[in-house]
Design a protein around this motif. Structure first.
Motif: not given
Length: 294
Positions: A27, A30-31, A34, A188
């Protein structure tokens, strides 16, 4: 204090946001993706939210170190400001020369627009990062929306990254802020680490601090208890592990057992660690006392 005893170069569990210690969970990656997407594609707004202690500030500093040289950045940590103070600080962070007579919001906006246009024509991207964005007043959020209006016919001149606690989500959804809410298309939410990620997180920090690969101080039961007491919150994990290592050092032990973690949790106290866990323990203690009186 205990670093030399455990063969470490430095303390691996400091609470400071050192990007060298950032554990790139799925995660967190993923942040970063983004933010990178929002900045490179000039989306105007990016919003990253998460609970206290999940690593938003560390993530911010990690990204700042890895942005392309063509990206100009300004970073504001504590946005409890007036509108004029915000504009003044943005100009300062971008190293913009501000004439001494500059006082009004209009004057600041003209200076900032000239700077952004100059950087755009030079092939550069400008990014404003605001940490602790949940502290922004409604007036400042509206001011940021107006700043996002500085654009060419095709692209935004300023990319704004908001990093904030969960309250920021609730603020943005308010009817009075619907215009800025509609503009934040890249967002996010960072969650706590899972029970499987907690051992990996701890091992990552120990390795950065000098622990040879393959070595481990924690027993499996100790890892499980760390997750139980912290709920996977990185800041709480750091505090609990730091205290556990100190206790182990005091007793001349190189193994972090379940018992040591439990003692460390007791030292930190129920007001600091996972409220849900401690709340359940409190209920059990009360129940035992009631049964003893029967």
């Amino acid at each position: 204090m205990y670093e030399e005893f455990f063969g470490l170069r430095e303390n691996p569990f400091l609470l400071t946001p050192d990007p060298a210690y950032l554990y790139l969970s799925q995660q967190h990656q993923e942040a970063i993706d983004h933010i990178t997407y929002g900045v490179t594609q000039r989306k105007g707004f990016v919003m990253i939210t998460g609970d206290v202690g999940v690593g938003k500030t560390t993530l911010c500093r990690f990204i700042l170190q890895r942005l392309e040289p063509t990206v100009e950045t300004a970073l504001i940590f504590d946005p409890v400001l007036t509108e004029e103070e915000l504009l003044h600080m943005i100009c300062q962070e971008f190293s913009i020369a501000i004439p001494s007579k500059t006082k009004t919001k209009r004057e600041y906006l003209e200076i900032l627009y000239g700077f952004l246009l100059e950087k755009y024509q030079a092939g550069k991207n400008t990014v404003l990062i605001i940490d602790e964005a949940q502290k922004l007043s409604h007036h400042l959020l509206e001011e940021l929306r107006l700043l996002s209006n500085l654009e060419t016919d095709k692209e935004k001149l300023l990319q704004i990254v908001l990093l904030g606690q969960e309250e920021l989500n609730a603020m943005i959804r308010m009817y009075s802020l619907r215009q800025i809410n509609q503009r934040i298309t890249v967002r996010y939410h960072l969650k706590h680490l899972s029970r499987y990620e907690v051992p990996l997180y701890i091992q990552h920090r120990l390795t950065i601090a000098g622990l040879p690969p393959g070595e481990d101080f924690f027993t499996p039961a100790a890892y499980r208890l760390v997750y139980k007491y912290t709920g996977g919150n990185p800041r709480l994990i750091n505090a609990l592990c730091d205290r556990a290592f100190l206790i182990a050092y005091t007793f001349d032990r190189r193994e972090i057992s379940r018992r040591i973690v439990k003692e460390a949790a007791g030292d930190l106290g129920e007001a600091y660690l996972n409220p849900f866990i401690w709340g359940r323990h409190r209920k059990m203690r009360l129940l035992r006392r009631m049964m003893e009186r029967v």
